[in-house]
Enzyme design. Structure first.
Site, PDB file in Angstrom:
ATOM      1  CB  SER A 135      -0.908   0.002   1.234  1.00 46.41           C
ATOM      2  OG  SER A 135      -1.697   1.175   1.283  1.00 46.41           O
ATOM      3  CE  LYS A 161      -4.502  -0.283   0.228  1.00 44.89           C
ATOM      4  NZ  LYS A 161      -5.370  -0.767   1.319  1.00 44.89           N
ATOM      5  CG  LEU A 162      -1.420   3.288  -6.859  1.00 38.16           C
ATOM      6  CD1 LEU A 162      -1.694   3.731  -8.295  1.00 38.16           C
ATOM      7  CD2 LEU A 162       0.041   3.550  -6.491  1.00 38.16           C
ATOM      8  CE  LYS A 163      -4.130   3.925   2.109  1.00 37.18           C
ATOM      9  NZ  LYS A 163      -5.368   3.472   2.770  1.00 37.18           N
ATOM     10  CG  ASP A 188      -7.982   2.597   0.421  1.00 36.40           C
ATOM     11  OD1 ASP A 188      -9.177   2.950   0.454  1.00 36.40           O
ATOM     12  OD2 ASP A 188      -7.346   2.268   1.446  1.00 36.40           O
ATOM     13  CD  GLU A 213      -9.357  -0.776   0.394  1.00 37.26           C
ATOM     14  OE1 GLU A 213      -9.398  -0.961   1.640  1.00 37.26           O
ATOM     15  OE2 GLU A 213      -8.307  -0.905  -0.273  1.00 37.26           O
ATOM     16  CG  ASP A 238     -11.392  -0.656   4.770  1.00 39.07           C
ATOM     17  OD1 ASP A 238     -11.749  -1.010   5.902  1.00 39.07           O
ATOM     18  OD2 ASP A 238     -10.252  -0.190   4.562  1.00 39.07           O
ATOM     19  CE  LYS A 262      -7.924  -1.776   6.478  1.00 39.59           C
ATOM     20  NZ  LYS A 262      -8.032  -0.289   6.366  1.00 39.59           N
ATOM     21  N   GLY A 290      -4.677  -3.773   6.190  1.00 36.36           N
ATOM     22  CA  GLY A 290      -3.756  -3.418   7.257  1.00 36.36           C
ATOM     23  C   GLY A 290      -4.016  -2.022   7.780  1.00 36.36           C
TER      24      GLY A 290
END
Length: 378
Positions: A135, A161-163, A188, A213, A238, A262, A290
């Site tokens: 991430s 995964k890219l914020k 995300d 996400e 999520d 999670k 996570g």
């Protein structure tokens, strides 16, 4: 299994470099660490609540007070046959899933150690290693993001995964996708968008992402269902999912096509396993998210991710990406995008107590309450 006493700590572990999301920038990870002691053994877990209620509604200060003043005193000094027995005792507590998860997870570790079995075996896991992705927080530039994504792809991670957040999305994602080829890429949003930004979300839908996400509000499955109906790319929920019932509703109403589990968010391993089973009944994959956990929370996540329907790479990447020194002795490091399950009973890791003491901001020993009088119901 008797729980004789408990120790609560507030720990602050500095990150190697800042981690930025749509919530803000994190420079260290502050968390609750719970140690349970019984029958000469120790079980440990960490809470995933934040200082501020920016991810979910729980906070560190509230969880500490609830655990110290109510939850822990009510379970200490008693025998519990298994985690189900323990959590039935606490079934009257509404919400506060992260606080409850801290106790439940620590007891799973304690109970598994008493059986001499790895937690993964007791949970019903089927793997000796789990596939992991990475991430990436919001970077200073598109170029820096592409460099970081490419570097982690070369290290063998199975998913990048890219914020994202408004105005940091389409151009950046397109550049990363062009650089990585066929490697799965996800984004995300941490609930940073609304349906008013449908044009941006539709552009993201054209980029060949594995999934998007939690793009919309943390507590709104209805708008996610509206959005999923307009998108080819699967949505993953999520923050919206805190129970098996939530997962069932979300999948029935087609608000998502897969679920991020999670364990700390949903109240512990029991509920995480129920969500896993519900998703499997819908043929919906799950993966283990996570919360920048230390080695304690990371070990719990790895054991959980050995269950059969965890078919997407999780967020349990190498601890050395985050910490100069972890609070456990055992290194939790990936090789070729695979994370080995820690060996030994329970979660398979042990606390580095001398170092832990240096990053502990508060420590409280909790003893059993003297009486067990239930409050009157008005």
């Amino acid at each position: 299994m008797r729980i004789d006493r408990a120790e609560l700590r507030l720990v602050s572990l500095p990150l190697l470099k800042p981690f930025r999301t749509s919530f803000g920038v994190m420079t260290d990870k502050t968390f609750v660490l719970l140690r349970l002691f019984g029958e000469g053994l120790e079980g440990v877990a960490e809470g995933v609540m934040d200082v501020r209620p920016d991810y979910r509604e729980e906070t560190i200060s509230g969880a500490l007070a609830l655990l110290q003043e109510s939850i822990l005193p009510s379970v200490l000094g008693q025998d519990w046959a298994n985690p189900e027995h323990l959590m039935r005792h606490l079934s009257g507590i509404r919400g506060n899933r992260m606080a409850l998860a801290s106790l439940e997870m620590a007891f799973w570790d304690l109970w598994s150690r008493s059986l001499g079995l790895p937690l993964s075996t007791v949970l019903g896991g089927v793997r000796n290693e789990v596939a992991v992705g990475v991430s990436l927080g919001i970077q200073p530039s598109i170029e820096a993001t592409v460099e970081s994504a490419s570097r982690h792809a070369e290290q063998g991670y199975k998913r990048i995964k890219l914020k994202i957040q408004p105005d940091w999305d389409v151009a950046m994602v397109r550049a990363v996708k062009a650089a990585l080829g066929d490697l799965p890429v996800t984004v995300d949003a941490n609930a940073a968008y609304s349906l008013a930004q449908i044009n941006t979300l539709r552009e993201l839908d054209t980029l060949g992402l594995d999934y998007i996400e939690q793009p919309l509000a943390w507590n709104d499955m209805c708008d996610h269902a509206k959005l999923q109906a307009l998108m080819q790319t699967p949505l993953c929920l999520d923050e919206c999912i805190t129970s098996a019932q939530d997962a069932r509703k979300a999948l029935e109403m087609a608000a998502c096509r897969l679920v991020n589990i999670k364990v700390g968010r949903v109240g512990g391993h029991l509920e995480a396993r129920r969500i896993h089973d519900v998703a499997a009944s819908f043929s919906a994959p799950v993966w283990c998210g996570g919360m920048l956990e230390s080695g304690v929370g990371r070990a719990h996540n790895i054991h959980l991710a050995t269950l059969e329907n965890f078919t997407k790479p999780g967020d349990t990447s190498s601890s050395s990406r985050y910490w100069a020194r972890d609070i456990i002795h055992e290194p939790l490091e990936t090789s070729g995008g695979m994370m080995p399950v820690p060996k030994g009973a329970g979660i398979g890791v042990t606390l580095d107590l001398p170092f832990l003491d240096t990053v502990t901001r508060m420590k409280v020993d909790v003893k059993p309450q003297r009486t067990s009088v239930a409050p009157a119901v008005p």
